[in-house]
Write an enzyme that holds these catalytic residues in place. Sequence first.
Site, PDB file in Angstrom:
ATOM      1  CG  ASP A   1      -2.076   0.967   1.092  1.00  0.00           C
ATOM      2  OD1 ASP A   1      -2.125   1.704   0.095  1.00  0.00           O
ATOM      3  OD2 ASP A   1      -2.937   0.999   1.993  1.00  0.00           O
TER       4      ASP A   1
ATOM      5  CG  ASP B   1      -3.005   3.672  -3.571  1.00  0.00           C
ATOM      6  OD1 ASP B   1      -4.001   3.057  -3.983  1.00  0.00           O
ATOM      7  OD2 ASP B   1      -3.027   4.365  -2.542  1.00  0.00           O
ATOM      8  CD  GLU B   2      -5.264  -1.504  -0.947  1.00  0.00           C
ATOM      9  OE1 GLU B   2      -5.541  -2.235   0.008  1.00  0.00           O
ATOM     10  OE2 GLU B   2      -5.973  -0.547  -1.320  1.00  0.00           O
TER      11      GLU B   2
END
Length: 485
Positions: A11, A105-106
Amino acid sequence: MRPAPTILHLDMDAFYASAEQAAKPSLRGKAVVVGGLGPRGVVATASYEARLLGVHSAMPTAQARRLAPNAAYLVPRFSLYRSVSEQVMELLGRLSPLVEPLSLDEAFVDLEAGGVADSAVSARRTGERLRTAIREVTGLSGSVGLAGSKMLAKIASEQAKPDGLVLIEPGTERELLAPLSVRTLPGVGPATGDHLRRAGMTTVHDLAEAGEAELVRLVGKAHGHGLYRMALGLDDRPVVAERDAKSVSVEDTFDVDLHDRVRVRAEVERLAVRCVERLRSADRSGRTVVLKVRRYDFSTLTRSETLRGPTDDPTVVREAAARLLEAVDTTGGVRLLGVGVTGLADFTQEDLFAQAADARELAARSEAPEKPVAEEGGGPADEEPAREGAEQLAARRWPAGHDVRHAVLGHGWVQGSGVGRVTVRFEEPGGPVGRVVTFRIDDPELSPADPMPLVRDPVDYSSWPASLPKSRSGPVSAAGGESRP
Protein backbone atom coordinates in the site's frame (compact mmCIF):
# COMPACT_ATOMS: atom_id res chain seq x y z
CA MET A 1 -3.81 -20.38 5.71
CA ARG A 2 -0.25 -20.88 4.54
CA PRO A 3 2.55 -22.19 6.76
CA ALA A 4 4.78 -19.31 5.61
CA PRO A 5 4.03 -15.55 5.24
CA THR A 6 4.33 -15.53 1.46
CA ILE A 7 1.37 -13.29 0.62
CA LEU A 8 2.46 -9.67 0.33
CA HIS A 9 0.23 -6.61 0.48
CA LEU A 10 1.66 -3.32 -0.77
CA ASP A 11 0.00 0.00 0.00
CA MET A 12 1.68 3.20 -1.17
CA ASP A 13 1.81 5.87 1.53
CA ALA A 14 -0.64 8.78 1.02
CA PHE A 15 -0.13 8.11 -2.67
CA TYR A 16 -1.60 11.16 -4.43
CA ALA A 17 -0.33 13.63 -1.82
CA SER A 18 3.12 12.01 -1.66
CA ALA A 19 3.41 12.16 -5.45
CA GLU A 20 2.58 15.87 -5.34
CA GLN A 21 5.16 16.50 -2.62
CA ALA A 22 7.80 14.63 -4.64
CA ALA A 23 6.94 16.64 -7.75
CA LYS A 24 6.90 20.02 -5.99
CA PRO A 25 9.96 20.77 -3.82
CA SER A 26 8.18 23.68 -2.11
CA LEU A 27 5.55 21.28 -0.66
CA ARG A 28 7.87 18.74 0.94
CA GLY A 29 7.17 18.42 4.64
CA LYS A 30 4.04 20.56 4.36
CA ALA A 31 0.33 19.75 4.60
CA VAL A 32 -1.05 18.78 1.18
CA VAL A 33 -4.66 17.93 0.36
CA VAL A 34 -5.63 16.43 -3.01
CA GLY A 35 -9.26 16.34 -4.15
CA GLY A 36 -12.16 18.43 -5.39
CA LEU A 37 -11.68 22.10 -4.52
CA GLY A 38 -15.22 23.44 -4.99
CA PRO A 39 -17.80 23.93 -2.23
CA ARG A 40 -18.93 20.33 -2.73
CA GLY A 41 -15.46 18.88 -3.21
CA VAL A 42 -14.23 15.84 -1.29
CA VAL A 43 -10.71 15.00 -0.10
CA ALA A 44 -9.15 12.15 -2.10
CA THR A 45 -5.87 11.96 -0.16
CA ALA A 46 -4.20 14.00 2.56
CA SER A 47 -0.49 14.00 3.35
CA TYR A 48 0.57 12.81 6.79
CA GLU A 49 1.24 16.43 7.76
CA ALA A 50 -2.40 17.25 6.94
CA ARG A 51 -3.64 14.14 8.77
CA LEU A 52 -2.03 15.42 11.96
CA LEU A 53 -4.41 18.39 11.65
CA GLY A 54 -7.45 16.09 11.40
CA VAL A 55 -7.86 15.96 7.61
CA HIS A 56 -8.65 12.57 6.09
CA SER A 57 -9.92 11.08 2.83
CA ALA A 58 -13.64 11.31 2.01
CA MET A 59 -13.92 14.45 4.19
CA PRO A 60 -15.64 17.46 2.56
CA THR A 61 -12.98 19.88 1.32
CA ALA A 62 -14.77 22.76 3.03
CA GLN A 63 -14.31 21.03 6.39
CA ALA A 64 -10.67 20.28 5.56
CA ARG A 65 -10.06 23.98 4.86
CA ARG A 66 -11.37 24.85 8.31
CA LEU A 67 -9.05 22.31 9.95
CA ALA A 68 -6.00 23.09 7.79
CA PRO A 69 -6.41 26.57 6.29
CA ASN A 70 -2.72 26.84 5.37
CA ALA A 71 -2.47 23.49 3.56
CA ALA A 72 -1.88 23.29 -0.18
CA TYR A 73 -5.12 22.25 -1.92
CA LEU A 74 -4.54 20.60 -5.30
CA VAL A 75 -6.67 19.09 -8.07
CA PRO A 76 -5.69 15.44 -8.80
CA ARG A 77 -3.28 14.71 -11.67
CA PHE A 78 -4.35 11.19 -12.61
CA SER A 79 -1.99 10.95 -15.56
CA LEU A 80 0.94 11.23 -13.14
CA TYR A 81 -0.56 8.79 -10.64
CA ARG A 82 -1.24 6.24 -13.37
CA SER A 83 2.32 6.45 -14.71
CA VAL A 84 3.79 5.93 -11.22
CA SER A 85 1.34 3.08 -10.60
CA GLU A 86 2.49 1.38 -13.81
CA GLN A 87 6.09 1.54 -12.57
CA VAL A 88 5.12 -0.01 -9.24
CA MET A 89 2.98 -2.73 -10.82
CA GLU A 90 5.82 -3.61 -13.19
CA LEU A 91 8.10 -4.22 -10.20
CA LEU A 92 5.43 -6.39 -8.57
CA GLY A 93 4.98 -8.33 -11.80
CA ARG A 94 8.68 -9.17 -11.77
CA LEU A 95 8.22 -10.80 -8.36
CA SER A 96 5.33 -13.07 -9.27
CA PRO A 97 2.86 -13.92 -12.04
CA LEU A 98 0.09 -13.60 -9.44
CA VAL A 99 -0.41 -9.89 -8.76
CA GLU A 100 -3.88 -8.68 -7.77
CA PRO A 101 -4.17 -4.88 -8.11
CA LEU A 102 -6.86 -3.34 -5.91
CA SER A 103 -6.32 0.26 -7.02
CA LEU A 104 -3.58 2.47 -8.44
CA ASP A 105 -1.62 2.28 -5.19
CA GLU A 106 -2.48 -1.08 -3.66
CA ALA A 107 -2.00 -4.75 -4.60
CA PHE A 108 -1.58 -8.31 -3.32
CA VAL A 109 1.34 -10.47 -4.52
CA ASP A 110 1.75 -14.24 -4.19
CA LEU A 111 5.50 -14.52 -3.52
CA GLU A 112 5.39 -18.32 -3.42
CA ALA A 113 4.00 -18.47 -6.96
CA GLY A 114 6.94 -16.35 -8.13
CA GLY A 115 9.49 -18.56 -6.42
CA VAL A 116 11.00 -15.59 -4.54
CA ALA A 117 9.96 -16.60 -1.01
CA ASP A 118 9.14 -19.80 0.85
CA SER A 119 9.83 -18.80 4.47
CA ALA A 120 9.60 -15.83 6.83
CA VAL A 121 13.24 -14.95 6.22
CA SER A 122 13.04 -14.95 2.42
CA ALA A 123 9.65 -13.17 2.47
CA ARG A 124 11.03 -10.39 4.68
CA ARG A 125 14.09 -10.00 2.47
CA THR A 126 11.91 -9.74 -0.64
CA GLY A 127 9.60 -7.21 1.03
CA GLU A 128 12.50 -4.99 2.09
CA ARG A 129 14.06 -5.12 -1.36
CA LEU A 130 10.72 -4.28 -2.93
CA ARG A 131 10.44 -1.16 -0.77
CA THR A 132 13.95 -0.14 -1.80
CA ALA A 133 13.16 -0.71 -5.48
CA ILE A 134 9.96 1.34 -5.30
CA ARG A 135 11.75 4.26 -3.67
CA GLU A 136 14.61 4.22 -6.21
CA VAL A 137 12.30 3.94 -9.23
CA THR A 138 9.49 6.30 -8.17
CA GLY A 139 10.89 8.39 -5.32
CA LEU A 140 7.92 7.38 -3.17
CA SER A 141 7.49 5.07 -0.19
CA GLY A 142 5.21 2.10 0.26
CA SER A 143 4.24 0.01 3.28
CA VAL A 144 4.41 -3.77 3.08
CA GLY A 145 2.51 -6.43 4.99
CA LEU A 146 3.47 -10.12 4.89
CA ALA A 147 1.35 -12.98 6.18
CA GLY A 148 -0.12 -16.37 5.35
CA SER A 149 -3.42 -14.89 4.09
CA LYS A 150 -4.69 -11.83 2.24
CA MET A 151 -6.68 -10.54 5.21
CA LEU A 152 -3.70 -10.64 7.55
CA ALA A 153 -1.29 -9.23 4.96
CA LYS A 154 -3.54 -6.19 4.55
CA ILE A 155 -3.83 -5.73 8.31
CA ALA A 156 -0.03 -5.97 8.53
CA SER A 157 0.51 -3.26 5.92
CA GLU A 158 -1.86 -0.96 7.82
CA GLN A 159 0.21 -1.48 10.95
CA ALA A 160 3.39 -0.82 8.96
CA LYS A 161 2.32 2.67 7.85
CA PRO A 162 3.99 4.89 7.04
CA ASP A 163 7.01 3.56 5.17
CA GLY A 164 7.48 0.29 7.04
CA LEU A 165 7.21 -3.48 6.89
CA VAL A 166 5.31 -5.80 9.25
CA LEU A 167 5.45 -9.57 9.03
CA ILE A 168 2.92 -11.74 10.86
CA GLU A 169 4.47 -15.06 11.84
CA PRO A 170 2.20 -18.07 11.27
CA GLY A 171 0.69 -19.20 14.57
CA THR A 172 0.45 -15.68 16.02
CA GLU A 173 -2.68 -14.62 14.08
CA ARG A 174 -5.27 -14.95 16.85
CA GLU A 175 -3.07 -13.20 19.38
CA LEU A 176 -2.56 -10.29 17.00
CA LEU A 177 -6.22 -10.03 15.98
CA ALA A 178 -7.78 -10.31 19.46
CA PRO A 179 -7.47 -6.65 20.60
CA LEU A 180 -8.28 -5.11 17.22
CA SER A 181 -11.60 -3.42 16.45
CA VAL A 182 -14.24 -5.45 14.63
CA ARG A 183 -14.04 -2.77 11.90
CA THR A 184 -10.59 -4.11 11.04
CA LEU A 185 -12.09 -7.20 9.43
CA PRO A 186 -13.07 -7.09 5.72
CA GLY A 187 -16.78 -6.59 5.16
CA VAL A 188 -17.46 -4.96 8.54
CA GLY A 189 -18.65 -1.48 7.68
CA PRO A 190 -20.25 1.20 9.86
CA ALA A 191 -23.69 -0.44 9.91
CA THR A 192 -22.45 -3.93 10.80
CA GLY A 193 -19.98 -2.44 13.28
CA ASP A 194 -22.77 -0.55 15.08
CA HIS A 195 -24.95 -3.67 15.10
CA LEU A 196 -22.17 -5.72 16.69
CA ARG A 197 -21.38 -2.95 19.18
CA ARG A 198 -24.98 -2.89 20.37
CA ALA A 199 -24.62 -6.62 20.97
CA GLY A 200 -21.57 -5.95 23.14
CA MET A 201 -18.91 -6.94 20.55
CA THR A 202 -16.28 -4.32 19.83
CA THR A 203 -13.09 -6.37 19.36
CA VAL A 204 -12.16 -9.39 17.25
CA HIS A 205 -11.72 -11.32 20.51
CA ASP A 206 -15.39 -10.66 21.30
CA LEU A 207 -16.40 -12.19 17.96
CA ALA A 208 -14.31 -15.30 18.51
CA GLU A 209 -15.73 -15.75 22.01
CA ALA A 210 -19.32 -15.26 20.86
CA GLY A 211 -19.12 -18.27 18.55
CA GLU A 212 -20.38 -18.93 15.06
CA ALA A 213 -24.01 -19.62 16.03
CA GLU A 214 -24.38 -16.23 17.75
CA LEU A 215 -22.82 -14.35 14.83
CA VAL A 216 -25.13 -16.14 12.38
CA ARG A 217 -28.10 -15.09 14.52
CA LEU A 218 -26.92 -11.47 14.53
CA VAL A 219 -25.84 -10.88 10.94
CA GLY A 220 -27.15 -13.82 8.93
CA LYS A 221 -25.80 -17.18 7.86
CA ALA A 222 -23.38 -16.24 5.08
CA HIS A 223 -21.92 -13.16 6.77
CA GLY A 224 -21.89 -14.74 10.23
CA HIS A 225 -19.99 -17.82 9.04
CA GLY A 226 -17.37 -15.72 7.25
CA LEU A 227 -17.05 -13.31 10.17
CA TYR A 228 -16.36 -16.12 12.60
CA ARG A 229 -13.66 -17.60 10.37
CA MET A 230 -11.97 -14.23 10.02
CA ALA A 231 -12.09 -13.71 13.79
CA LEU A 232 -10.10 -16.95 14.10
CA GLY A 233 -7.62 -15.65 11.53
CA LEU A 234 -8.79 -18.04 8.80
CA ASP A 235 -8.78 -16.76 5.21
CA ASP A 236 -8.25 -19.04 2.22
CA ARG A 237 -8.85 -16.51 -0.55
CA PRO A 238 -6.22 -16.86 -3.30
CA VAL A 239 -4.38 -14.00 -4.99
CA VAL A 240 -6.21 -13.52 -8.30
CA ALA A 241 -4.11 -12.13 -11.14
CA GLU A 242 -7.02 -11.00 -13.32
CA ARG A 243 -9.60 -8.74 -11.72
CA ASP A 244 -11.80 -7.97 -14.70
CA ALA A 245 -13.41 -4.55 -14.57
CA LYS A 246 -17.20 -4.68 -14.79
CA SER A 247 -17.70 -1.08 -15.83
CA VAL A 248 -16.03 2.21 -16.70
CA SER A 249 -17.58 5.47 -15.55
CA VAL A 250 -16.88 9.14 -14.85
CA GLU A 251 -18.90 11.68 -12.88
CA ASP A 252 -18.73 15.31 -11.78
CA THR A 253 -20.25 17.13 -8.81
CA PHE A 254 -21.02 20.78 -9.55
CA ASP A 255 -20.31 23.66 -7.20
CA VAL A 256 -23.72 25.17 -8.02
CA ASP A 257 -26.84 23.21 -9.08
CA LEU A 258 -27.33 23.23 -12.84
CA HIS A 259 -30.77 24.48 -13.96
CA ASP A 260 -30.13 25.24 -17.62
CA ARG A 261 -31.19 22.18 -19.65
CA VAL A 262 -28.74 23.08 -22.44
CA ARG A 263 -25.86 23.18 -19.94
CA VAL A 264 -26.94 19.85 -18.43
CA ARG A 265 -26.94 18.20 -21.84
CA ALA A 266 -23.55 19.69 -22.68
CA GLU A 267 -22.10 18.29 -19.44
CA VAL A 268 -23.56 14.84 -20.16
CA GLU A 269 -21.98 14.85 -23.62
CA ARG A 270 -18.63 15.97 -22.16
CA LEU A 271 -18.74 13.16 -19.58
CA ALA A 272 -19.60 10.65 -22.29
CA VAL A 273 -16.45 11.60 -24.20
CA ARG A 274 -14.32 11.32 -21.04
CA CYS A 275 -15.85 7.92 -20.32
CA VAL A 276 -14.96 6.65 -23.79
CA GLU A 277 -11.40 7.95 -23.38
CA ARG A 278 -11.04 5.79 -20.27
CA LEU A 279 -12.66 2.89 -22.08
CA ARG A 280 -10.20 3.13 -24.96
CA SER A 281 -7.19 3.53 -22.67
CA ALA A 282 -8.15 0.14 -21.19
CA ASP A 283 -8.53 -1.34 -24.70
CA ARG A 284 -12.15 -2.20 -23.95
CA SER A 285 -15.60 -1.55 -25.34
CA GLY A 286 -19.03 -1.77 -23.76
CA ARG A 287 -22.59 -2.56 -24.64
CA THR A 288 -24.70 -0.75 -22.02
CA VAL A 289 -24.60 3.03 -21.47
CA VAL A 290 -25.62 4.24 -18.00
CA LEU A 291 -26.61 7.78 -17.01
CA LYS A 292 -26.53 8.89 -13.36
CA VAL A 293 -28.28 12.07 -12.21
CA ARG A 294 -28.29 13.37 -8.63
CA ARG A 295 -30.86 16.09 -8.25
CA TYR A 296 -31.10 19.14 -5.98
CA ASP A 297 -32.84 17.11 -3.24
CA PHE A 298 -30.09 14.42 -3.25
CA SER A 299 -32.36 11.89 -4.97
CA THR A 300 -30.32 9.85 -7.45
CA LEU A 301 -31.70 8.46 -10.69
CA THR A 302 -30.00 6.00 -13.04
CA ARG A 303 -31.09 5.19 -16.56
CA SER A 304 -29.49 2.69 -18.96
CA GLU A 305 -29.69 1.70 -22.60
CA THR A 306 -28.28 -1.52 -24.06
CA LEU A 307 -26.87 -1.25 -27.58
CA ARG A 308 -26.92 -3.95 -30.24
CA GLY A 309 -23.24 -4.67 -29.67
CA PRO A 310 -20.18 -3.35 -27.83
CA THR A 311 -18.72 0.01 -28.87
CA ASP A 312 -15.97 2.45 -27.97
CA ASP A 313 -17.22 5.18 -30.29
CA PRO A 314 -17.69 8.54 -28.51
CA THR A 315 -20.52 9.62 -30.81
CA VAL A 316 -22.56 6.49 -30.10
CA VAL A 317 -22.07 6.73 -26.33
CA ARG A 318 -22.75 10.47 -26.36
CA GLU A 319 -25.97 10.01 -28.32
CA ALA A 320 -27.16 7.21 -26.03
CA ALA A 321 -26.46 9.29 -22.91
CA ALA A 322 -28.34 12.25 -24.42
CA ARG A 323 -31.36 10.03 -25.14
CA LEU A 324 -31.32 8.79 -21.54
CA LEU A 325 -31.24 12.37 -20.29
CA GLU A 326 -34.48 13.14 -22.15
CA ALA A 327 -36.31 10.79 -19.78
CA VAL A 328 -35.06 12.57 -16.62
CA ASP A 329 -36.72 15.62 -15.04
CA THR A 330 -33.99 18.13 -14.14
CA THR A 331 -36.13 21.23 -13.59
CA GLY A 332 -35.36 21.44 -9.86
CA GLY A 333 -31.60 21.48 -10.45
CA VAL A 334 -28.81 18.95 -10.86
CA ARG A 335 -25.85 18.61 -8.46
CA LEU A 336 -24.11 15.54 -9.98
CA LEU A 337 -23.96 13.87 -13.39
CA GLY A 338 -22.27 10.64 -14.38
CA VAL A 339 -21.91 8.54 -17.52
CA GLY A 340 -20.75 4.93 -17.49
CA VAL A 341 -20.43 1.93 -19.78
CA THR A 342 -21.01 -1.65 -18.60
CA GLY A 343 -21.06 -5.05 -20.30
CA LEU A 344 -17.39 -4.66 -21.20
CA ALA A 345 -15.79 -6.57 -24.04
CA ASP A 346 -12.46 -6.69 -25.85
CA PHE A 347 -13.87 -5.90 -29.30
CA THR A 348 -16.18 -3.41 -31.00
CA GLN A 349 -18.96 -3.61 -33.52
CA GLU A 350 -18.19 -1.29 -36.41
CA ASP A 351 -21.73 -0.55 -37.66
CA LEU A 352 -23.18 0.90 -34.46
CA PHE A 353 -23.68 4.30 -36.11
CA ALA A 354 -26.91 2.83 -37.41
CA GLN A 355 -28.30 3.00 -33.89
CA ALA A 356 -28.46 6.79 -33.98
CA ALA A 357 -29.89 8.35 -37.13
CA ASP A 358 -28.69 11.79 -36.18
CA ALA A 359 -25.23 10.78 -34.90
CA ARG A 360 -23.37 12.94 -37.42
CA GLU A 361 -25.58 15.91 -36.71
CA LEU A 362 -24.98 15.46 -32.97
CA ALA A 363 -21.21 15.26 -33.48
CA ALA A 364 -21.19 18.47 -35.50
CA ARG A 365 -23.35 20.22 -32.93
CA SER A 366 -21.16 19.11 -30.02
CA GLU A 367 -17.97 20.30 -31.75
CA ALA A 368 -19.41 23.72 -32.56
CA PRO A 369 -18.75 26.50 -30.02
CA GLU A 370 -21.64 27.00 -27.65
CA LYS A 371 -23.53 30.26 -27.81
CA PRO A 372 -24.27 31.92 -24.50
CA VAL A 373 -27.87 31.63 -23.36
CA ALA A 374 -29.31 34.95 -22.20
CA GLU A 375 -30.98 35.00 -18.80
CA GLU A 376 -34.36 36.72 -18.43
CA GLY A 377 -33.71 40.39 -17.88
CA GLY A 378 -30.07 40.03 -18.90
CA GLY A 379 -28.20 41.95 -21.53
CA PRO A 380 -24.92 43.60 -22.37
CA ALA A 381 -24.98 45.46 -19.05
CA ASP A 382 -25.27 42.24 -17.05
CA GLU A 383 -21.54 41.55 -16.51
CA GLU A 384 -21.66 39.31 -13.41
CA PRO A 385 -22.60 36.07 -15.23
CA ALA A 386 -19.86 36.75 -17.78
CA ARG A 387 -17.31 37.35 -15.01
CA GLU A 388 -18.40 34.18 -13.20
CA GLY A 389 -18.08 32.22 -16.44
CA ALA A 390 -14.57 33.59 -16.97
CA GLU A 391 -13.51 32.54 -13.48
CA GLN A 392 -14.90 29.04 -13.99
CA LEU A 393 -13.08 28.85 -17.33
CA ALA A 394 -9.82 29.92 -15.67
CA ALA A 395 -10.21 27.32 -12.92
CA ARG A 396 -10.92 24.65 -15.52
CA ARG A 397 -7.96 25.61 -17.73
CA TRP A 398 -5.54 26.26 -14.86
CA PRO A 399 -6.42 23.73 -12.09
CA ALA A 400 -4.46 24.19 -8.87
CA GLY A 401 -1.44 21.89 -8.84
CA HIS A 402 -1.44 21.08 -12.56
CA ASP A 403 1.62 21.45 -14.79
CA VAL A 404 2.35 24.39 -17.06
CA ARG A 405 5.21 25.52 -19.26
CA HIS A 406 6.32 29.07 -19.94
CA ALA A 407 8.19 29.87 -23.14
CA VAL A 408 10.95 31.61 -21.17
CA LEU A 409 10.74 30.42 -17.54
CA GLY A 410 10.23 26.71 -18.28
CA HIS A 411 8.26 24.14 -16.27
CA GLY A 412 6.06 25.04 -13.31
CA TRP A 413 2.78 24.32 -11.58
CA VAL A 414 -0.35 26.33 -10.87
CA GLN A 415 -0.61 27.64 -7.31
CA GLY A 416 -3.98 29.25 -8.00
CA SER A 417 -6.05 31.35 -10.37
CA GLY A 418 -8.68 34.06 -10.12
CA VAL A 419 -9.56 37.65 -11.07
CA GLY A 420 -8.16 37.03 -14.53
CA ARG A 421 -4.76 35.93 -13.21
CA VAL A 422 -2.91 32.64 -12.75
CA THR A 423 -0.06 32.23 -10.25
CA VAL A 424 2.69 29.75 -11.12
CA ARG A 425 5.62 28.38 -9.12
CA PHE A 426 8.50 27.40 -11.39
CA GLU A 427 10.21 24.28 -10.04
CA GLU A 428 10.83 20.68 -11.04
CA PRO A 429 11.01 17.33 -9.22
CA GLY A 430 14.37 16.93 -7.50
CA GLY A 431 15.26 20.60 -7.90
CA PRO A 432 15.35 23.55 -5.52
CA VAL A 433 12.29 25.47 -4.36
CA GLY A 434 11.25 27.69 -7.25
CA ARG A 435 10.07 31.26 -7.55
CA VAL A 436 6.47 32.42 -7.98
CA VAL A 437 5.23 34.54 -10.91
CA THR A 438 1.71 35.77 -11.74
CA PHE A 439 0.38 36.03 -15.32
CA ARG A 440 -2.83 36.93 -17.09
CA ILE A 441 -4.89 33.80 -17.73
CA ASP A 442 -4.60 34.38 -21.49
CA ASP A 443 -0.82 34.93 -21.53
CA PRO A 444 0.29 33.49 -24.92
CA GLU A 445 3.63 32.28 -23.51
CA LEU A 446 1.96 30.08 -20.86
CA SER A 447 0.44 26.70 -21.73
CA PRO A 448 -0.65 23.48 -19.97
CA ALA A 449 2.04 20.78 -19.82
CA ASP A 450 2.43 17.09 -19.05
CA PRO A 451 3.75 15.99 -15.63
CA MET A 452 7.49 15.42 -15.33
CA PRO A 453 8.91 12.10 -14.02
CA LEU A 454 9.40 12.11 -10.25
CA VAL A 455 12.84 10.49 -10.63
CA ARG A 456 15.03 11.64 -13.51
CA ASP A 457 17.52 8.75 -13.54
CA PRO A 458 15.90 5.77 -11.80
CA VAL A 459 17.94 2.66 -11.00
CA ASP A 460 17.63 0.01 -13.72
CA TYR A 461 15.59 -2.89 -12.33
CA SER A 462 15.22 -4.75 -15.62
CA SER A 463 16.93 -7.79 -14.06
CA TRP A 464 14.83 -7.67 -10.88
CA PRO A 465 14.64 -9.80 -8.78
CA ALA A 466 17.44 -12.11 -9.95
CA SER A 467 20.15 -9.46 -9.77
CA LEU A 468 19.26 -6.66 -7.40
CA PRO A 469 21.36 -3.49 -6.99
CA LYS A 470 22.49 -2.85 -3.45
CA SER A 471 20.22 -0.54 -1.53
CA ARG A 472 21.22 3.11 -1.21
CA SER A 473 18.96 3.31 1.83
CA GLY A 474 21.00 1.05 4.10
CA PRO A 475 21.16 -2.66 4.87
CA VAL A 476 18.19 -5.01 4.98
CA SER A 477 16.83 -5.15 8.52
CA ALA A 478 17.30 -8.19 10.68
CA ALA A 479 14.43 -10.57 11.40
CA GLY A 480 11.79 -9.25 13.74
CA GLY A 481 8.18 -8.18 13.96
CA GLU A 482 8.56 -4.79 12.33
CA SER A 483 11.01 -2.74 10.31
CA ARG A 484 10.97 0.98 9.62
CA PRO A 485 13.80 3.15 8.32
